[in-house]
Design an enzyme around this catalytic site. Structure first.
Site, PDB file in Angstrom:
ATOM      1  N   ARG A 284       6.638  -9.705  -3.445  1.00 16.82           N
ATOM      2  CA  ARG A 284       6.727  -8.431  -4.179  1.00 16.82           C
ATOM      3  C   ARG A 284       8.167  -7.930  -4.044  1.00 16.82           C
ATOM      4  O   ARG A 284       8.594  -7.599  -2.942  1.00 16.82           O
ATOM      5  CB  ARG A 284       5.730  -7.446  -3.571  1.00 16.82           C
ATOM      6  CG  ARG A 284       5.663  -6.099  -4.273  1.00 16.82           C
ATOM      7  CD  ARG A 284       4.663  -5.185  -3.563  1.00 16.82           C
ATOM      8  NE  ARG A 284       4.543  -3.917  -4.244  1.00 16.82           N
ATOM      9  CZ  ARG A 284       5.378  -2.895  -4.059  1.00 16.82           C
ATOM     10  NH1 ARG A 284       6.380  -3.001  -3.213  1.00 16.82           N
ATOM     11  NH2 ARG A 284       5.198  -1.768  -4.716  1.00 16.82           N
TER      12      ARG A 284
ATOM     13  N   LYS B  96      13.084  -2.924   2.249  1.00 11.44           N
ATOM     14  CA  LYS B  96      12.379  -2.092   3.229  1.00 11.44           C
ATOM     15  C   LYS B  96      13.272  -1.716   4.411  1.00 11.44           C
ATOM     16  O   LYS B  96      14.313  -2.327   4.650  1.00 11.44           O
ATOM     17  CB  LYS B  96      11.103  -2.794   3.697  1.00 11.44           C
ATOM     18  CG  LYS B  96      10.021  -2.689   2.632  1.00 11.44           C
ATOM     19  CD  LYS B  96       8.668  -3.110   3.103  1.00 11.44           C
ATOM     20  CE  LYS B  96       7.672  -2.858   1.953  1.00 11.44           C
ATOM     21  NZ  LYS B  96       6.376  -3.475   2.201  1.00 11.44           N
TER      22      LYS B  96
HETATM   23  N1  HH2 Z   1       4.777  -2.347  -0.166  1.00  9.98           N
HETATM   24  C1  HH2 Z   1       4.875  -1.180  -0.848  1.00  9.98           C
HETATM   25  C2  HH2 Z   1       3.918  -0.858  -1.804  1.00  9.98           C
HETATM   26  N2  HH2 Z   1       2.897  -1.685  -2.088  1.00  9.98           N
HETATM   27  N3  HH2 Z   1       1.741  -3.691  -1.715  1.00  9.98           N
HETATM   28  C3  HH2 Z   1       1.611  -4.833  -1.052  1.00  9.98           C
HETATM   29  N4  HH2 Z   1       0.581  -5.661  -1.316  1.00  9.98           N
HETATM   30  N5  HH2 Z   1       2.500  -5.219  -0.072  1.00  9.98           N
HETATM   31  C4  HH2 Z   1       3.568  -4.431   0.250  1.00  9.98           C
HETATM   32  O1  HH2 Z   1       4.343  -4.808   1.165  1.00  9.98           O
HETATM   33  C5  HH2 Z   1       3.730  -3.194  -0.433  1.00  9.98           C
HETATM   34  C6  HH2 Z   1       2.776  -2.857  -1.435  1.00  9.98           C
HETATM   35  C7  HH2 Z   1       5.997  -0.235  -0.555  1.00  9.98           C
HETATM   36  O2  HH2 Z   1       5.774   0.873  -1.332  1.00  9.98           O
HETATM   37  P1  HH2 Z   1       6.663   2.123  -1.673  1.00  9.98           P
HETATM   38  O3  HH2 Z   1       7.136   2.716  -0.391  1.00  9.98           O
HETATM   39  O4  HH2 Z   1       5.881   2.995  -2.547  1.00  9.98           O
HETATM   40  O5  HH2 Z   1       7.912   1.607  -2.410  1.00  9.98           O
HETATM   41  P2  HH2 Z   1       8.099   0.455  -3.446  1.00  9.98           P
HETATM   42  O6  HH2 Z   1       6.899   0.477  -4.327  1.00  9.98           O
HETATM   43  O7  HH2 Z   1       9.372   0.801  -4.167  1.00  9.98           O
HETATM   44  O8  HH2 Z   1       8.244  -0.839  -2.682  1.00  9.98           O
END
Ligand code: HH2
Length: 258
Positions: A237, A203
């Protein structure tokens, strides 16, 4: 929890697995690397990402769920949309991972009649605008109050507490300082009594702290992941499952020797 993005525009993997075949291949790789749980998403939620329709999200996710159903690992769907939750549940998903914490109209109903686990995540605002000057008086207290409030709503809807996982939502309507404060005080969220999930992998907070672009954030991500696990996070995650496993194995061996 290994991340499987069936999206053309996720911040971390830039559409590398956007076709069905590539996503399924990637999921099997994460299983080989030691993932216990796969989080399958059809929409990027990075700040400023374009929204997709529920139909498109379902079209991306469901064939991947079908291909993975017998893979021997728990499957999670990363969605805010009740229609997608319903479709995923019909296709055997074990966990609904909702960055909106089941606030969308119909979301509580969508999961109520199933037995699935649910992840309730904190987010301030909406993905499109959430990083425009997020403000809190006391970020830890406010995230805690929000999650306790969502837990109450979920219990009132007849969903058992045993099914719930909570997540502070690192990067979702938070500055670097907010993210650091939440991670530092994670034991306060753990004290709510439900398993805590944390997503820090690759992130932007890692990029800000290390000055690295998204392809070079592994060491920083592992460090933040361990800091979360040491404070009681139960699910992490991540994009880099093998490296996460190694880091956890070494930390666990030291911890066990105490
Ligand atoms: N972060 C992302 C997506 N879903 N779900 C949970 N429970 N916690 C998180 O921190 C979280 C999440 C980040 O999403 P995105 O920007 O779509 O990228 P990526 O899926 O590659 O991490």
């Amino acid at each position: 929890m290994g991340v499987v993005n069936v999206t053309p525009d996720s911040f971390s993997d830039g559409g590398r697995y956007s076709t069905h075949e590539a996503a399924v291949r990637h999921a099997h790789r994460l299983i080989d690397e030691g993932a216990d749980l796969l989080d399958i998403g059809g929409e990027s939620t990075r700040p400023g990402a374009a929204e997709v329709s529920a139909d498109e999200e379902i079209r991306r996710i469901v064939p991947v769920l079908d291909a993975l159903r017998d893979c021997g690992r728990a499957l999670s769907v990363d969605t805010r949309r009740p229609e997608t939750m319903r479709a995923a549940l019909e296709h055997g998903v074990d966990l609904v991972n909702d960055i909106g914490a089941l606030r969308a109209p119909g979301a509580l109903d969508a999961v109520r009649t199933s037995e699935c686990a649910v992840c309730l995540m904190h987010m301030l605002g909406e993905p499109g605008t959430m990083q425009q000057a997020p403000r809190y008086g006391d970020v830890v207290g406010e995230v805690e109050d929000f999650l306790a409030g969502r837990l109450a709503a979920v219990l009132a809807a007849g969903i058992d507490r045993e099914r719930i996982v909570v997540d502070p939502g690192i990067g979702f309507g938070k500055t670097l300082r907010h993210n650091l404060q939440l991670l530092a005080a994670l034991d306060e969220l753990v004290a709510l009594g439900m398993p805590v999930l944390v997503g820090v992998s690759r992130k932007s907070m890692i990029g800000t702290l290390t000055g690295r672009d998204v392809d070079h954030r592994l060491a920083g991500s592992l460090s933040a992941m361990l800091a979360a696990v040491m404070r009681g996070a139960r699910i992490v995650r991540v994009h880099d499952v093998a490296e996460t496993r190694d880091a956890l194995r070494v930390w666990q061996a030291i911890d066990d020797a105490q």
